[in-house]
Write a protein that holds these residues in place. Sequence first.
Motif, mmCIF file in Angstrom:
data_model
loop_
_atom_site.group_PDB
_atom_site.id
_atom_site.type_symbol
_atom_site.label_atom_id
_atom_site.label_comp_id
_atom_site.label_asym_id
_atom_site.label_seq_id
_atom_site.Cartn_x
_atom_site.Cartn_y
_atom_site.Cartn_z
ATOM 1 N N UNK A 31 0.831 -1.213 0.000
ATOM 2 C CA UNK A 31 0.000 0.000 0.000
ATOM 3 C C UNK A 31 0.863 1.260 0.000
ATOM 4 N N UNK A 32 2.002 1.193 0.691
ATOM 5 C CA UNK A 32 2.854 2.368 0.809
ATOM 6 C C UNK A 32 3.675 2.628 -0.460
ATOM 7 N N UNK A 33 4.051 1.564 -1.159
ATOM 8 C CA UNK A 33 4.970 1.766 -2.293
ATOM 9 C C UNK A 33 4.277 1.733 -3.656
ATOM 10 N N UNK A 34 3.005 1.319 -3.714
ATOM 11 C CA UNK A 34 2.365 1.087 -5.015
ATOM 12 C C UNK A 34 2.276 2.333 -5.882
ATOM 13 N N UNK A 35 2.245 3.506 -5.270
ATOM 14 C CA UNK A 35 2.120 4.744 -6.044
ATOM 15 C C UNK A 35 3.464 5.397 -6.355
ATOM 16 N N UNK A 36 4.542 4.747 -5.936
ATOM 17 C CA UNK A 36 5.871 5.242 -6.311
ATOM 18 C C UNK A 36 6.057 4.986 -7.801
ATOM 19 N N UNK A 37 6.539 5.951 -8.565
ATOM 20 C CA UNK A 37 6.648 5.764 -10.023
ATOM 21 C C UNK A 37 7.829 4.881 -10.416
ATOM 22 N N UNK A 38 7.836 3.657 -9.897
ATOM 23 C CA UNK A 38 8.917 2.694 -10.144
ATOM 24 C C UNK A 38 8.294 1.321 -10.397
ATOM 25 N N UNK A 39 8.795 0.544 -11.352
ATOM 26 C CA UNK A 39 8.292 -0.821 -11.550
ATOM 27 C C UNK A 39 8.447 -1.656 -10.279
ATOM 28 N N UNK A 40 7.386 -2.356 -9.898
ATOM 29 C CA UNK A 40 7.374 -3.150 -8.670
ATOM 30 C C UNK A 40 7.176 -4.624 -9.025
ATOM 31 N N UNK A 41 8.007 -5.481 -8.415
ATOM 32 C CA UNK A 41 7.815 -6.926 -8.517
ATOM 33 C C UNK A 41 7.343 -7.422 -7.165
ATOM 34 N N UNK A 42 6.121 -7.985 -7.128
ATOM 35 C CA UNK A 42 5.526 -8.429 -5.872
ATOM 36 C C UNK A 42 5.455 -9.950 -5.862
ATOM 37 N N UNK A 43 6.094 -10.552 -4.846
ATOM 38 C CA UNK A 43 6.046 -12.008 -4.691
ATOM 39 C C UNK A 43 4.847 -12.343 -3.817
ATOM 40 N N UNK A 44 3.871 -13.033 -4.418
ATOM 41 C CA UNK A 44 2.607 -13.324 -3.742
ATOM 42 C C UNK A 44 2.596 -14.780 -3.263
ATOM 43 N N UNK A 45 2.490 -14.943 -1.939
ATOM 44 C CA UNK A 45 2.529 -16.282 -1.343
ATOM 45 C C UNK A 45 1.134 -16.845 -1.069
ATOM 46 N N UNK A 46 0.072 -16.075 -1.269
ATOM 47 C CA UNK A 46 -1.257 -16.459 -0.789
ATOM 48 C C UNK A 46 -2.269 -16.398 -1.937
ATOM 49 N N UNK B 298 2.460 -0.700 -13.259
ATOM 50 C CA UNK B 298 3.814 -0.764 -12.698
ATOM 51 C C UNK B 298 4.020 -1.933 -11.743
ATOM 52 N N UNK B 299 2.985 -2.778 -11.559
ATOM 53 C CA UNK B 299 3.110 -3.910 -10.631
ATOM 54 C C UNK B 299 3.103 -5.234 -11.412
ATOM 55 N N UNK B 300 4.165 -5.988 -11.244
ATOM 56 C CA UNK B 300 4.271 -7.335 -11.820
ATOM 57 C C UNK B 300 4.233 -8.338 -10.675
ATOM 58 N N UNK B 301 3.595 -9.481 -10.894
ATOM 59 C CA UNK B 301 3.360 -10.433 -9.799
ATOM 60 C C UNK B 301 4.034 -11.771 -10.097
ATOM 61 N N UNK B 302 4.676 -12.337 -9.083
ATOM 62 C CA UNK B 302 5.062 -13.753 -9.107
ATOM 63 C C UNK B 302 4.120 -14.456 -8.132
ATOM 64 N N UNK B 303 3.193 -15.228 -8.674
ATOM 65 C CA UNK B 303 2.172 -15.897 -7.868
ATOM 66 C C UNK B 303 2.699 -17.276 -7.477
ATOM 67 N N UNK B 304 3.183 -17.418 -6.244
ATOM 68 C CA UNK B 304 3.842 -18.654 -5.818
ATOM 69 C C UNK B 304 2.918 -19.880 -5.918
ATOM 70 N N UNK B 305 1.661 -19.831 -5.384
ATOM 71 C CA UNK B 305 0.791 -21.006 -5.544
ATOM 72 C C UNK B 305 0.569 -21.378 -7.018
ATOM 73 N N UNK B 306 0.423 -20.347 -7.857
ATOM 74 C CA UNK B 306 0.208 -20.606 -9.290
ATOM 75 C C UNK B 306 1.447 -21.215 -9.924
ATOM 76 N N UNK B 307 2.628 -20.690 -9.560
ATOM 77 C CA UNK B 307 3.882 -21.198 -10.127
ATOM 78 C C UNK B 307 4.091 -22.659 -9.747
ATOM 79 N N UNK B 308 3.867 -22.982 -8.487
ATOM 80 C CA UNK B 308 4.055 -24.367 -8.035
ATOM 81 C C UNK B 308 3.067 -25.302 -8.720
ATOM 82 N N UNK B 309 1.804 -24.874 -8.790
ATOM 83 C CA UNK B 309 0.786 -25.703 -9.453
ATOM 84 C C UNK B 309 1.140 -25.932 -10.919
#
Length: 470
Positions: A88-103, A113-124
């Motif tokens: 929530x704090x960094x999402x509006x920073x004008x920088x590309x964000x890589x978010x590792x999602x565990x849930x 600007x937000x790219x996601x690595x979806x861990x459950x999806x990757x494992x499946x």
Amino acid sequence: MNKILIFAGAKESRLLIQKIYNNHLNLGEFHIIYDDEEIKEGFDEKDNIFFYKINFFAYELYKPLLYKDFNKIILFIKNKNEAEFVLKKVKNVPTPILFVKFWQDFEVPTQNNIEIIDIPEVITNKIIDFLPEVPLYARDIGLGKGEIMEVEVPPHSPFIYKQVNIFDRYGVKVAAIYRDNALKLPEENTTILPYDKLILIGNPETLKDIFNQIKQIKGAFPQPYGRNIYLILDMKNMSKEDISKLLKSALFLHRKLKNKKLIIKIINPTPKSHSIYKLYKFDNIDITTDYFETDYKKVLLDDINKLSIGLVITTNQFFKKYSEVFFQIKKPILKVGEESIKKCEKLYIILNEKYITKIAPTIFDLSYQLGLKAVFLNADPENDNKQIIEYLQTLAKSFNFAQVEFEKQEENPITYLAKKENICLIDTFATKPRNKFLQIISPKIEDSYIMLDKFSQFLIPVKEDNESNG
């Protein structure tokens, strides 16, 4: 120099830091925020690696860091509440964000600007990739939406011995082929061989459909040539008897084969043409009348690709008249003979060492769908064709197909077959048709169909390896 900010809030982030130390120090400048001493343990600061021990909820402490012209911000935090707060704090920073999602039950804002690595999806997906007969998609390059796919071509596939440009009609390209543990960059006329691994690029939904077609063991024809059966009725220049034969053959195959539609195009209509529209009572039949174009050749060439035609049905007379056009379109042709195809009891194929392997999957597919035994006739007195026969026997086993015979015949195959009744023929359509006189004085095994108009014949197109695609 690249500047990367990493929020390291998972034990797994130690592995990321280790890899940066070992292999990627030259990538740029790394700033790592952590709140657990275990994360930093064993790692010393270097000229381009900086560590900051800050609680992830202490936003005011790391806020100044967010505006240091970073090229990328990586959120690698395993505690759900901490991850949600930092995002929530960094999402509006004008920088590309890589978010590792565990849930699975965590919604990430849809932002450019937000790219996601979806861990459950990757494992499946990784587990799915190990299941048999499942397509492999490139998930870490491109869009990661299934637009890049790897598929191994089984020996029974209808795509075997076709050229890679067969995928052009689907809007799909073969980017690479892995063959014998080596990378091959295909050209337009590169031939697909058994066990090739194809790297395909195209629309994800189209690739799913193509995967099923490639893996189809039996019951695919007229794929991969096209989805529909096509028939032109020239009401002015075809006899009533020929029109009747064509319609009966087309309806018979429409019931038997896995085509999507039977497309009937009427040209040069007469008052009797309207009776044909009664066929609309059958499923998946399209009937149109062209009141303007009267030329059979022009209509055929105009429709051939836009209607996804996989089999063209015609008469002996029209095949002879437009033989060069039929050769040009590179589609399977059913040439309706004097005998009704509905009376056909066996499919005869004259063994042709040069071409038989290229059409073998189609032969078995037709044999299966029509419920007819495939009889391979070896009419070469000087060649037992042992290797070809072994190949066909192996292929028949892969189809789990028992309806196959091999006949050795020393008599001239034309003379021998002409005595038969209630059979159909399957032959290659590999060279431009010749007239009967040339076939008589200089016979070629691949042109034997020219002399056997008595029978309905499936002519399967084959390109020479050096043939131009223009």
